[in-house]
Design a protein around this motif. Structure first.
Motif, short mmCIF file in Angstrom:
data_model
loop_
_atom_site.label_atom_id
_atom_site.label_comp_id
_atom_site.label_asym_id
_atom_site.label_seq_id
_atom_site.Cartn_x
_atom_site.Cartn_y
_atom_site.Cartn_z
N LEU A 100 19.49 60.92 48.86
CA LEU A 100 20.76 60.22 48.61
C LEU A 100 21.57 60.87 47.50
CD1 LEU A 100 19.38 56.57 48.80
CD2 LEU A 100 20.52 57.87 50.61
N ILE A 101 21.09 61.99 46.95
CA ILE A 101 21.82 62.66 45.88
C ILE A 101 23.03 63.37 46.45
CG2 ILE A 101 21.72 64.50 44.15
CD1 ILE A 101 18.79 63.86 43.73
N ASN A 102 24.19 63.12 45.83
CA ASN A 102 25.41 63.83 46.18
C ASN A 102 25.92 64.58 44.96
OD1 ASN A 102 26.62 61.86 44.53
ND2 ASN A 102 27.10 60.54 46.27
N SER A 103 27.06 65.20 45.08
CA SER A 103 27.60 66.02 43.98
C SER A 103 27.86 65.17 42.74
CB SER A 103 28.90 66.70 44.43
OG SER A 103 29.45 67.47 43.39
N GLU A 104 28.41 63.98 42.93
CA GLU A 104 28.73 63.11 41.79
C GLU A 104 27.47 62.69 41.04
OE1 GLU A 104 30.98 58.83 40.90
OE2 GLU A 104 30.83 59.61 42.95
N LEU A 105 26.44 62.31 41.77
CA LEU A 105 25.19 61.90 41.14
C LEU A 105 24.52 63.07 40.42
CD1 LEU A 105 23.55 59.51 43.77
CD2 LEU A 105 24.26 58.91 41.43
N ALA A 106 24.52 64.24 41.05
CA ALA A 106 23.90 65.41 40.43
C ALA A 106 24.59 65.75 39.11
CB ALA A 106 23.96 66.60 41.39
N ASP A 107 25.91 65.66 39.08
CA ASP A 107 26.65 65.92 37.84
C ASP A 107 26.35 64.86 36.78
OD1 ASP A 107 27.82 68.19 38.91
OD2 ASP A 107 29.68 67.17 39.50
N LEU A 108 26.21 63.60 37.22
CA LEU A 108 25.86 62.52 36.29
C LEU A 108 24.47 62.78 35.69
CD1 LEU A 108 26.33 59.59 35.12
CD2 LEU A 108 25.03 58.79 37.11
N PHE A 109 23.52 63.14 36.52
CA PHE A 109 22.17 63.43 36.03
C PHE A 109 22.20 64.55 35.00
CE2 PHE A 109 20.21 62.10 40.40
CZ PHE A 109 20.56 60.79 40.15
N TYR A 110 22.95 65.60 35.33
CA TYR A 110 23.00 66.77 34.45
C TYR A 110 23.64 66.42 33.11
CZ TYR A 110 23.51 71.69 33.12
OH TYR A 110 23.43 72.90 32.46
N SER A 111 24.74 65.68 33.14
CA SER A 111 25.47 65.35 31.91
C SER A 111 24.67 64.39 31.03
CB SER A 111 26.84 64.74 32.23
OG SER A 111 26.70 63.50 32.90
N HIS A 112 23.72 63.67 31.62
CA HIS A 112 22.90 62.73 30.85
C HIS A 112 21.48 63.26 30.60
CE1 HIS A 112 26.24 60.13 31.97
NE2 HIS A 112 25.82 59.26 31.07
N LYS A 113 21.30 64.56 30.84
CA LYS A 113 20.04 65.27 30.55
C LYS A 113 18.83 64.56 31.16
CE LYS A 113 21.63 67.69 26.44
NZ LYS A 113 21.38 68.04 25.02
N LEU A 114 19.01 64.14 32.38
CA LEU A 114 17.94 63.46 33.11
C LEU A 114 16.99 64.50 33.71
CD1 LEU A 114 16.86 60.75 34.35
CD2 LEU A 114 18.36 61.22 36.30
N VAL A 115 15.70 64.34 33.47
CA VAL A 115 14.70 65.14 34.17
C VAL A 115 14.56 64.56 35.58
CG1 VAL A 115 12.30 65.91 34.23
CG2 VAL A 115 13.48 65.65 32.03
N VAL A 116 14.74 65.40 36.59
CA VAL A 116 14.68 64.93 37.98
C VAL A 116 13.45 65.54 38.65
CG1 VAL A 116 15.88 64.74 40.18
CG2 VAL A 116 17.20 64.79 38.05
N VAL A 117 12.63 64.68 39.26
CA VAL A 117 11.45 65.13 40.00
C VAL A 117 11.64 64.72 41.45
CG1 VAL A 117 8.94 65.06 40.19
CG2 VAL A 117 10.03 64.82 37.94
N VAL A 118 11.75 65.72 42.31
CA VAL A 118 12.04 65.50 43.73
C VAL A 118 10.74 65.48 44.53
CG1 VAL A 118 13.15 66.49 45.78
CG2 VAL A 118 14.32 66.57 43.55
N LYS A 119 10.59 64.49 45.36
CA LYS A 119 9.40 64.41 46.22
C LYS A 119 9.51 65.46 47.32
CE LYS A 119 8.75 59.56 45.11
NZ LYS A 119 8.69 58.16 45.57
N TYR A 120 8.61 66.43 47.27
CA TYR A 120 8.70 67.61 48.14
C TYR A 120 7.30 67.88 48.68
CZ TYR A 120 11.04 72.03 49.43
OH TYR A 120 11.62 73.08 50.12
N SER A 121 7.00 67.37 49.85
CA SER A 121 5.63 67.41 50.36
C SER A 121 5.26 68.72 51.03
CB SER A 121 5.39 66.25 51.34
OG SER A 121 6.31 66.32 52.40
#
Length: 356
Positions: A111-132
């Motif tokens: 569900l990540i889009n461009s707006e969310l990705a930029d929000l995560f980056y600007s708030h220094k969020l560590v993102v862990v993607v489920k990648y099986s």
């Protein structure tokens, strides 16, 4: 690189020791709304995806503030489902960032889009993607959702475009080991390392959907071979050395020394794997729950309290296995982890050999 992984997902020994002495937290896990857009066949939540009376935004703000007052430095966002389906998540991310705390999100990324990705980056969020798996067919099989691989890749690419990963914006991939993706994991590990992405490869917790799917769980010797292979890759390709032991490759789970979970209804649990509700933040302050809980006290002293062969293991001071799996299989959260390949006697439990 190993030290970076430990710093991001864990804490230094001196920080942990001080927190234990003062009855404090270093992190708090928050479970968001129990809804998901995938149907992963290994999901720890199983079919329990719809709950009533879940926490409101102000209640989340309050428990986070309480955790910070108790010394917490990081908030970990998880979900019985997918956290991005909860409209409170972005508001909580902004709140935690404003408090000056670190934070980590575990997400399927679909569900990540461009707006969310930029929000995560600007708030220094560590993102862990489920990648099986790097294999689309295997990925979609494990998620039980056709098209999920492409949706995850789309979300991941938005994170790349936003600037992930760099020295201040860390990106990880979480892989749960099963018989279906077992052969794919070394390649995925190499891919992640070469892209400066943190690989988070872990054994399945024996609860939820896994309980009815014993065919998913590799035998202990197979898991041992995989962990040793990943350790060999790190040593030969990247000059990194670590001892192989479950439940997480290259990383020791030590959350019980300094953390706990607040689920989506406000109940406090030791972690997602130990389904013991020891209080509710709607009824007590977080500090009072922690102070009065025998379960949390025993787990924070797991080095002294652990039972059986784990107590005598050469890795005793580094590792204590998976407390959730020990609890699910034995009914005792202090028991040795029966799924560890180092447990050799007749009490050892091999999930892969169990009958349905």
């Amino acid at each position: 690189m190993l030290q970076k992984t430990r710093d991001i997902f864990g804490f230094r020994d001196d920080e942990i020791k001080l927190a234990r002495q003062n009855n404090q937290l270093l992190s708090l896990e928050i479970e968001f709304g129990s809804r998901c857009n995938l149907r992963c066949i290994y999901c720890y939540a199983g079919d329990n995806l719809f709950r009533d009376n879940e926490l409101e935004l102000e209640e989340m703000f309050d428990v986070i503030s309480q955790a910070k007052a108790l010394g917490a430095q990081k908030i970990i966002y998880i979900g019985a489902g997918e956290p991005l389906l909860d409209n409170k998540l972005t508001k909580v991310i902004k709140y935690v960032h404003k408090l000056g705390m670190g934070h980590i999100l575990f997400t399927n990324a679909t569900l990540i889009n461009s707006e969310l990705a930029d929000l995560f980056y600007s708030h220094k969020l560590v993102v862990v993607v489920k990648y099986s798996s790097l294999n689309q067919e295997t990925f979609d099989l494990l998620s039980a959702s056709p098209g999920s691989y492409k949706a995850m890749q789309r979300g991941l690419n938005y994170l790349f475009k936003a600037g992930y990963p760099d020295s201040e914006h860390h990106l990880g991939v979480e892989t749960v080991i099963s018989n279906h993706n077992l052969k794919d994991i070394p390649e995925l590990w190499l891919w992640a390392r070469r892209k400066n992405i943190l690989p988070y490869v872990e054994c399945m917790t024996y609860k939820g959907s896994v309980v009815a799917r014993h065919d998913l769980y590799p035998d202990k010797q197979t898991i041992q071979t995989l962990f040793e292979k990943l350790s060999q890759i790190d040593l030969e390709e990247f000059g990194l050395y670590w001892n192989p032991y479950p439940p997480i490759a290259g990383f020791a789970c030590r959350r019980h020394l300094y953390s706990c979970l607040v689920n989506s209804q406000g109940f406090i649990q030791p972690c997602v794997g130990i389904d013991l509700k020891i209080g509710n933040i709607r009824e007590q302050k977080l500090a009072d729950i922690i102070k009065s809980s025998l379960v949390l006290r025993e787990l924070s002293g797991i080095r002294d309290n652990i039972k059986g062969q784990c107590r005598e293991c050469e890795h005793h001071m580094e590792c204590y296995g998976c407390r959730g799996t020990a609890y699910s299989l034995t009914g005792d959260y202090l028991a040795s982890d029966p799924t560890c390949w180092r447990i050799k006697n007749e009490a050892s439990i091999d999930i892969s050999s169990r009958k349905k």
